[in-house]
Design a protein around this motif. Structure first.
Motif, short mmCIF file in Angstrom:
data_model
loop_
_atom_site.label_atom_id
_atom_site.label_comp_id
_atom_site.label_asym_id
_atom_site.label_seq_id
_atom_site.Cartn_x
_atom_site.Cartn_y
_atom_site.Cartn_z
N THR A 92 5.09 -23.42 23.84
CA THR A 92 4.94 -22.52 24.98
C THR A 92 3.63 -22.83 25.68
N LEU A 93 3.59 -22.59 26.97
CA LEU A 93 2.39 -22.82 27.78
C LEU A 93 1.72 -21.50 28.10
N VAL A 94 0.39 -21.49 28.02
CA VAL A 94 -0.38 -20.31 28.40
C VAL A 94 -1.52 -20.75 29.31
N PRO A 95 -1.97 -19.89 30.22
CA PRO A 95 -3.14 -20.23 31.03
C PRO A 95 -4.35 -20.48 30.12
N THR A 96 -5.06 -21.56 30.37
CA THR A 96 -6.20 -21.89 29.52
C THR A 96 -7.25 -20.78 29.52
N ALA A 97 -7.40 -20.09 30.64
CA ALA A 97 -8.38 -19.00 30.72
C ALA A 97 -8.07 -17.88 29.73
N LEU A 98 -6.79 -17.76 29.33
CA LEU A 98 -6.39 -16.69 28.41
C LEU A 98 -6.22 -17.19 26.98
N PHE A 99 -6.37 -18.49 26.77
CA PHE A 99 -6.11 -19.06 25.45
C PHE A 99 -7.25 -18.75 24.48
N LYS A 100 -6.89 -18.25 23.31
CA LYS A 100 -7.82 -18.02 22.21
C LYS A 100 -7.26 -18.71 20.98
#
Length: 279
Positions: A92-100
């Motif tokens: 799955t892809l997530v915005p890097t700004a929200l990735f933890k």
């Protein structure tokens, strides 16, 4: 086990492995071993092995281990780097700004179901798209690869990472369709933004055509205007290509001019094999 397909480039030198990239591509139905010369952008070696159906990861890994142990070059060491490519639905892809990173397993679980104790969650950053790709990787394979290449630089990718990297080279709006044996990945770029990336499994060519058209309709993509490219294990004679060509006016077989991958000679559909997509 004899390769179902193999290719050898005369330029390959066993004494120069430190200049080459070894790629091992793990697919549900087959396994590929390739050697890439990144300086000259050439694929020097490519073996594809068809795998019998298995019922567990242990059985699948046992087949891979047997192939690698008997392969003439796969267990060589001191490569420039080793790339392990996993191909599954667990990404799955997530915005890097929200990735933890500490929440990677939880994030992937929301997309595909609970990540088990037998899996590790890998991630790849895609700065062009300001996105991070999360994917599951069996711990069995992690342990195995580290055991046979303890001193090597190992990079683990999901197949979708390779396609996202290719799509980042597009300079305008376009739809890329990567076709495998009974699976396909769609990547849609609208101007300079990534709008869609997903992989699906299909049985018949008509299923592939239906899914692509369904996605295009949901994304409001104009089939009369969108530049589109279909590549992978597909030729002009395949029903899948003919079906897509009947509905997408600007469909081309192959990759956009702006996209460069390690070269193989000839016009075989294996020309756009996943193992060669990342130079």
């Amino acid at each position: 086990m004899t390769p179902a397909f193999q290719f050898r480039q005369e330029a390959f030198l066993l004494t120069s492995v430190s200049s080459y990239i070894l790629t091992l591509a793990l697919n549900p139905k087959d396994f590929q071993i390739s050697i890439i010369d990144p300086v000259n952008n050439l694929c020097l070696w490519l073996d594809e092995f068809a795998l019998p159906e298995t019922t567990s990861e242990q059985e699948y890994l046992a087949q891979i281990q047997e192939i690698v142990s008997k392969h003439p070059i796969a267990e060589k060491t001191f490569w420039k780097s080793i790339r392990l490519i996993v191909n599954n639905q667990s990404f799955t892809l997530v915005p890097t700004a929200l990735f933890k990173k500490e929440y990677a397993a939880r994030t992937l679980s929301l997309a595909r179901g609970q990540v088990t104790s037998q899996e590790t969650v890998q991630h790849t950053l895609h700065p062009t798209w300001e996105a991070t790709n999360l994917f599951a990787f069996p711990t069995l394979f992690s342990d195995w690869i580290l055991d046979i290449y303890p001193l090597e630089k190992i990079q683990v990718f999901h197949q979708s990472d390779l396609l996202l990297e290719l799509s980042s080279k597009l300079k305008s709006t376009g739809l890329m369709i990567y076709v495998e044996k009974q699976a396909a990945t769609l990547v849609y770029v609208n101007e300079t933004k990534l709008h869609y990336c997903n992989r699906f499994v299909y049985r018949a060519a008509s299923d592939l055509v239906y899914y692509v058209l369904f996605v295009m309709n949901e994304l409001k993509i104009d089939a009369e205007e969108i530049p589109a490219w279909v590549f992978g294990v597909v030729t002009e004679e395949d029903d899948s290509y003919k079906g897509l060509y009947n509905h997408i006016k600007n469909l081309s077989l192959g990759l956009p001019d702006a996209v460069s991958i390690p070269r193989l000679p000839g016009d075989s559909p294996i020309f756009y094999h996943v193992a060669t997509l990342l130079s």
